[in-house]
Write a protein that holds these residues in place. Structure first.
Motif, PDB file in Angstrom:
ATOM      1  N   LEU A 284      39.812  45.217  51.542  1.00  0.00           N
ATOM      2  CA  LEU A 284      39.989  44.057  52.131  1.00  0.00           C
ATOM      3  C   LEU A 284      41.451  43.294  51.574  1.00  0.00           C
ATOM      4  O   LEU A 284      42.168  43.715  50.775  1.00  0.00           O
ATOM      5  CB  LEU A 284      39.007  43.100  51.529  1.00  0.00           C
ATOM      6  CG  LEU A 284      37.452  43.513  51.813  1.00  0.00           C
ATOM      7  CD1 LEU A 284      36.512  42.832  51.258  1.00  0.00           C
ATOM      8  CD2 LEU A 284      37.444  43.833  53.552  1.00  0.00           C
ATOM      9  N   SER A 285      41.948  42.348  52.394  1.00  0.00           N
ATOM     10  CA  SER A 285      43.119  41.631  51.934  1.00  0.00           C
ATOM     11  C   SER A 285      42.849  40.650  50.956  1.00  0.00           C
ATOM     12  O   SER A 285      41.811  40.133  50.574  1.00  0.00           O
ATOM     13  CB  SER A 285      43.397  41.209  53.368  1.00  0.00           C
ATOM     14  OG  SER A 285      44.605  40.205  53.099  1.00  0.00           O
ATOM     15  N   ALA A 286      43.767  40.670  49.829  1.00  0.00           N
ATOM     16  CA  ALA A 286      43.758  39.403  48.787  1.00  0.00           C
ATOM     17  C   ALA A 286      44.161  38.103  49.398  1.00  0.00           C
ATOM     18  O   ALA A 286      43.856  37.258  48.870  1.00  0.00           O
ATOM     19  CB  ALA A 286      44.746  39.918  47.845  1.00  0.00           C
ATOM     20  N   LEU A 287      44.890  38.212  50.460  1.00  0.00           N
ATOM     21  CA  LEU A 287      45.286  36.925  51.044  1.00  0.00           C
ATOM     22  C   LEU A 287      44.352  36.715  52.608  1.00  0.00           C
ATOM     23  O   LEU A 287      44.277  37.886  53.110  1.00  0.00           O
ATOM     24  CB  LEU A 287      46.622  36.619  51.371  1.00  0.00           C
ATOM     25  CG  LEU A 287      47.522  36.817  49.968  1.00  0.00           C
ATOM     26  CD1 LEU A 287      48.969  36.925  50.401  1.00  0.00           C
ATOM     27  CD2 LEU A 287      47.141  35.962  49.049  1.00  0.00           C
TER      28      LEU A 287
END
Lengths: 301, 318, 527
Positions: free
Chosen positions: B166-169
């Motif tokens: 998943l994306s951290a942002l």
């Protein structure tokens, strides 16, 4: 974090059969379930920690005692060290004191203010009710963290200010519950009877209504305590917690958050502390007799 | 349907207008106590008296506070909420950029958390006292008991930094695909669900149990009506009132209370806009955000009350 | 390890065309205005590749984000502006000035300067660069209505005017040898004549601004007509701001961004362990200092000041707060990396006995509780304050820490109480540093000290052409500050950036993070 402002909605809308006042008076059967006993034990444990903290700390909580930051648990530092190499055990002992003390005082203030205002509205006319309700509605509308942010920016962060801010944020919720309890009570036979007897309003409020509100308000107080603990930890994320070098439990998590990647006890243990404290309070409330809303109250009625 | 609902809505809207006015006054009074103003905030460490005076005049900050408030209020009533003191853009433009993002995040969270909370709450109520009920109690309490910034950070560490799933942002994309939405929004939505699900679940459980204990439902049980039918057909419809109320309160949290999640995931929502506005002493933006949060809250509570009335024949008649 | 963390002093001259870099004037009395090229790049082993897209996260982004060079105040602003604009000069790795839009800058007396513009430079919209653009860009800072951050510095521009089709004359109010360096500052980037609308940017920089959304992001696309042939390398750069440090580092490690600045020393271990990313450390003149106001009680007492200076446990601060990513400082602001650094001043060390002695002499009123105002706005000041508080408690001094929110700190707290923390960014020259923060009449004189000898040396050094004499003056000034100024400076912080290992061409310009905010024109992406 919890939904801000009102942890619990009005106990019931008018449609739901109100608690029948006189029947519930002075019910004092104390029979805690197993979960309730666990909750009670956790709460008592943290109360003791909060009371004794300063006398049992092994190190000054502000002193750098290790050259290793985020040290793991060891004999010398039973709970490891923090992001500057300070002793975590000492910091948690002091941190619990701030968290428990602040949340206790703020929840008490919010519940008291809410109850008093709720009673006031119940025995006063429509205009008082409108005025109080509108003002409290306005407060409840403002997200509590942003309200706190502005308060801290305006007045500087201090323990009394945090207490006041948390109390103000949670008064409207307590008020809504107290008001609806009071409104339900005001139509009960014995309150009507007291009115017919010609008792003064204040007498009706304090002698006839208040005792019947204590149990539910106590349950609500417990919830409010928990939400204030969580609000405080949310504030610490925004850098608005108690002043360093002291730190409440939320601030301890926040200041050590960069140790999370390495699984440092400095960030995990304060989180466990908050969790056990809030879960303990909840389990205890759930097990309280006569708390009316969230347990199987029908059977007891 | 009787006239009670339209009149209730009319009364509530009038009260809401009054509440909004009070909110704006409270926000204005507190912010006028803030040290410094937009000019000082913009110039920062390099502020000199001359530069300050120039910028203040440019922003209209040399006028008395009360005049600025009345000016703002007058503008709002005529549909002009003013311009940001920070970048000179109309407040409406700023809000139009941020509000859809906030609503998207709130909407996704609602879509996940409400059905989840209802399902868990109903199951817990059906099997109250069982090990399942206790397990659910402990689980939901633990979810809400951990500070959400810790939940979010831990999620990022595991699913973004370690696993790269998943994306951290959370980036705002013009036309996101489902995959992109999933990658970007999973962590913030889950973090917010942690915060709001527990409350809704607990209230659903309590409300359903409350109804199950009512004589008419107990009667149905005696007649041999099965448990699921008792819950779904008899108890649930009558528990709509308190459940709707709990949902409304939890959802109102998703706009203003999302500040921590918006910060961690660098998400351009309204809550961050409001915090920025506090930092920059940007009164018009701050006020606009406060109005939005308040209106959102009041609207949700109104909807919940209407639901309660509609679901309850007794109230409908009264 | 490798050249990732190599120090600024080891850079070699490299691939940039040098023929235009130097044009020494041999005429008698002429001043060599532009120094020897010290490339910020590490010796480049590979050929830069053109193309690719990166996302860069700086420390902050909000509605005050600006494309107006006069308004820039934060690292994100500087990075954004260096991306789209060019200056007359540019900083190199030793903070010397190199030719930018100015091909040369010369002066005989350091008061009247002649700038010769590079020919053939075009703005992003195709308009050629003219002297009018430069005159407008420089003079607008003097207009109070512009509210420029460089308002004070710009006051020394007595007159700026076009003196030919590609020439500008700048007359200063007094001699200043450092003008070429001053012009490299982000505030003096060149914009188009008459620009007042900064919703987008039309500059001459390496990237064209294709999206600017304050508080959200800035997107720059490669400018194919950039005046440095072959540059820049990347097709697109997206610049965002992430205020929360741990989120910023997480975003880097998760691969969502390729470059970040403002890395906390505590995150270094994590970034290094990742394998995909590395830390770039730049020793710098950046410091966080304890400001003791000389016009307040009790901080105006010289004994109190000395007590605090001896109280400071610099070794502990260096170890616990900076985790070693800093060098010891000695209560004066010139870092050891500067060529004007005075190594003869003995290092002040933690000495509780002397602290106690001076505290007794300072004769504080008993029961007085002094507060140190610290804020996240002044980097790591809250942590430093916590350590000072503890050191003080050990010698019987009761100090409180008052942590205040970052917003409003600089205008409302800093220097407004007896004890506050300052945070001074590196300045390209010792003169700029001393003039801004130490001159008696400077509005930013942090502790409000006044020293006639210091002021006199400062003015003399400014126009002193003999470098050795200038150095002696700066040495004496450092000694004066060390002994008498009301500032305790524990350490010079290293600037820590984190970047994806595939990002090449990265180096140090010790004016700030992100390669002195100038990364955009240097970096390229390896496949």
């Amino acid at each position: 974090m919890s939904p801000q402002a009102i942890p619990s909605p009005e106990p019931q809308l008018a449609a739901h059969s109100p608690e029948t006042g006189s029947a519930r008076r002075r019910r004092s059967r104390i029979a805690l379930s197993a979960a309730g006993r666990v909750g009670l034990a956790l709460v008592v444990f943290w109360m003791i920690v909060a009371l004794l903290g300063p006398w049992i700390v092994p190190h000054r909580p502000g002193a750098v005692v290790s050259s290793e930051v985020f040290a793991p648990m060891s004999l010398r530092f039973p709970l490891g060290t923090d992001f500057l190499g300070r002793d975590m055990l000492s910091r948690i002992l002091i941190g619990a004191r701030y968290t428990v003390g602040l949340a206790l005082a703020a929840a008490l203030a919010a519940s008291l203010a809410g109850t008093v205002l709720g009673l006031l509205v119940a025995i006063s006319g429509r205009w008082v009710e409108e005025a109080v309700s509108r003002i409290l509605d306005a407060i409840i509308c403002i997200p509590s963290k942003i309200f706190a942010l502005v308060m801290v920016a305006a007045f500087g962060s201090s323990v009394p200010l945090l207490l006041l801010t948390a109390a103000i944020s949670y008064t409207p919720g307590a008020f809504r519950i107290a008001r609806s309890l009071a409104v339900n009570l005001s139509v009960t036979d014995y309150v009507q009877a007291a009115r017919v007897r010609g008792e003064r309003r204040l007498h009706v409020a304090c002698i006839e209504m208040l005792p019947n509100m204590i149990h539910p308000m106590l349950a609500d107080f417990g919830l409010r305590f928990m939400f204030i603990v969580l609000l405080l930890s949310g504030l610490s994320f925004l850098g608005l917690g108690v002043q360093p070098p002291a730190a409440d439990l939320g601030s301890l998590i926040r200041e050590n958050i960069s140790g999370l990647g390495e699984g440092a006890p400095a960030v995990i243990l304060p989180a466990i502390a908050i969790a056990t404290l809030t879960i303990g309070v909840n389990l205890m409330i759930d097990a309280l007799p006569g708390r009316g809303r969230r347990t199987e109250r029908g059977g007891a009625a | 349907m009787s006239g009670s609902i339209p009149s209730l809505i009319a009364k509530r809207i009038a009260a809401a207008a009054l509440t909004l006015l009070l909110v704006s006054m409270i926000v204005f009074s507190i912010t006028s106590l803030l040290p410094g103003d937009a000019a000082q905030a913009a110039l920062g460490q390099n502020a000199t008296p001359a530069a300050l005076a120039a910028l203040r005049a440019q922003l209209g900050l040399d006028q008395p506070a009360i005049i600025r408030y009345l000016h703002w209020l007058g503008g709002l009533l005529t549909g002009h909420p003013g311009r940001s003191l920070s970048d000179g853009l109309p407040v409406s433009v700023l809000i139009a950029k941020r509000l859809p993002e906030s609503l998207l995040l709130a909407g996704l969270t609602t879509a996940v958390s409400v059905p989840l909370a209802l399902a868990l709450g109903i199951v817990a109520a059906m099997y109250r006292g069982s090990w399942l009920d206790r397990a659910l109690t402990i689980t939901t309490l633990s979810m809400v008991a951990v500070p959400e910034f810790l939940v979010a950070t831990a999620g990022v560490l595991i699913f973004a930094v370690e696993l790269h799933w998943l994306s951290a942002l959370t980036f705002v994309l013009d036309h996101p695909t489902f995959g992109q939405l999933l990658r970007g929004y999973t962590l913030p939505v889950v973090s917010l669900c942690f915060a709001v699900t527990a409350q809704m679940e607990r209230m659903t459980r309590a409300a359903v149990i409350d109804q199950l204990n009512q004589p008419y439902v107990e009667m149905a049980a005696l007649k041999g009506v099965g448990l699921s039918r008792r819950v779904l057909v008899h108890a649930l419809p009558n528990a709509v009132g308190p459940i709707a109320n709990a949902i409304a309160l939890s959802l109102s949290y998703l706009l203003g209370g999302a500040i921590i999640v918006e910060t961690i995931f660098d998400y351009p929502g309204v809550a961050r806009l409001m915090v920025d506005a506090v930092s920059n002493r940007d009164m018009p933006v701050l006020q606009a955000c406060a109005m939005i949060f308040s209106a959102g809250y009041l609207g949700l509570v109104l909807i919940a009350d209407v639901c309660a009335i509609l679901s309850n024949p007794k109230l409908r008649r009264s | 390890m490798k050249h990732d963390e190599s120090r600024g002093s080891t850079w070699q001259a490299t691939d940039l065309p040098r023929r235009q870099a130097l044009r020494r004037l041999t005429a008698a009395g002429a001043v060599v205005a532009l120094g020897k090229w010290a490339s910020p790049l590490a010796a480049a082993a590979d050929t830069p590749r053109v193309g690719g897209r990166i996302r860069v996260a700086s420390v902050a982004s909000s509605l005050v984000d600006t494309l107006d060079p006069a308004k820039g105040a934060l690292s994100t602003d500087y990075a954004r502006q260096y991306m789209v604009y060019s200056g007359l000069t540019q900083f190199d790795s030793r903070l010397g000035a190199q030719p930018g839009l100015a091909e040369q800058i010369t002066s005989d007396d350091a008061t009247l300067w002649t700038v010769k513009l590079r020919s053939g430079v075009e703005f992003h919209d195709g308009k050629p660069l003219t002297p009018a653009d430069v005159v407008y860009s420089l003079l607008r800072h003097k207009d109070p209505a512009v509210a420029s951050q460089a308002f004070t510095i710009a006051q020394q521009f007595a007159d700026v005017r076009a003196s030919g089709p590609d020439q500008i004359q700048i007359r200063l109010t007094a001699a200043n040898l450092d003008l070429p360096v001053i012009l490299a500052d982000a505030h003096f980037l060149i914009i188009k004549d008459g620009t007042t609308d900064f919703r987008t940017a039309v500059g001459t920089g390496p990237y064209r601004c294709v999206d600017f959304n304050p508080g959200v992001r800035t997107v720059g696309r490669r400018n194919p007509n950039y005046w440095k042939p072959g540059r820049p390398y990347l097709e697109e750069i997206e610049l965002i701001g992430i205020g929360d440090e741990s989120s910023r580092v997480d975003a880097l490690l998760a691969g969502d961004v390729q470059l970040v600045n403002g890395v906390n020393p505590r995150s270094v271990r994590r970034i290094r362990a990742s394998g995909d990313c590395r830390v770039h450390e730049t020793p710098s003149g950046l410091y966080t200092d304890l400001v003791m106001r000389q016009d307040m009680i009790p901080t105006g007492n010289p004994d109190f000041v000395l007590a605090m200076k001896y109280l400071l446990d610099r070794e502990e601060i260096l170890r616990a707060v900076f985790l070693g990513h800093a060098v010891l400082a000695n209560d004066q602001p010139v870092p050891p990396s500067s060529r004007y650094f005075n190594p003869q001043i003995p290092q002040r060390v933690h000495d509780p006995d002397r602290a106690r002695f001076h505290l007794r002499r300072a004769d504080l009123p008993s029961g007085a509780r002094l507060a140190m105002y610290a804020s996240p706005a002044a980097e790591l000041s809250v942590e430093i304050a916590a350590l000072i508080q503890d050191s003080a408690s050990r010698v019987g001094l009761d100090l409180a820490v008052d942590r205040v929110p970052p917003d409003g700190y600089w205008s409302n707290q800093w220097r407004k109480h007896p004890l506050t923390f300052g945070n001074v960014n590196p300045r390209p020259t010792v003169d700029m540093l001393f003039s801004t923060f130490f001159k008696s009449d400077s509005p930013f004189n942090e502790c409000g000290w006044k020293n006639a000898r210091f002021d006199q040396l400062l003015l003399a050094a400014r126009s002193e052409r003999d470098d050795e004499k200038r150095k002696q003056m700066y040495w004496e000034m450092q000694a004066i500050v060390h002994d008498q100024c009301g500032l305790a400076i524990p350490a010079f912080n290293s600037i820590l950036d984190g970047l994806d290992r595939r990002l090449k061409g990265y180096g140090s310009i010790p004016i700030g993070g992100l390669m002195g905010y100038n990364f955009a024109e240097y970096v390229w992406l390896d496949t």
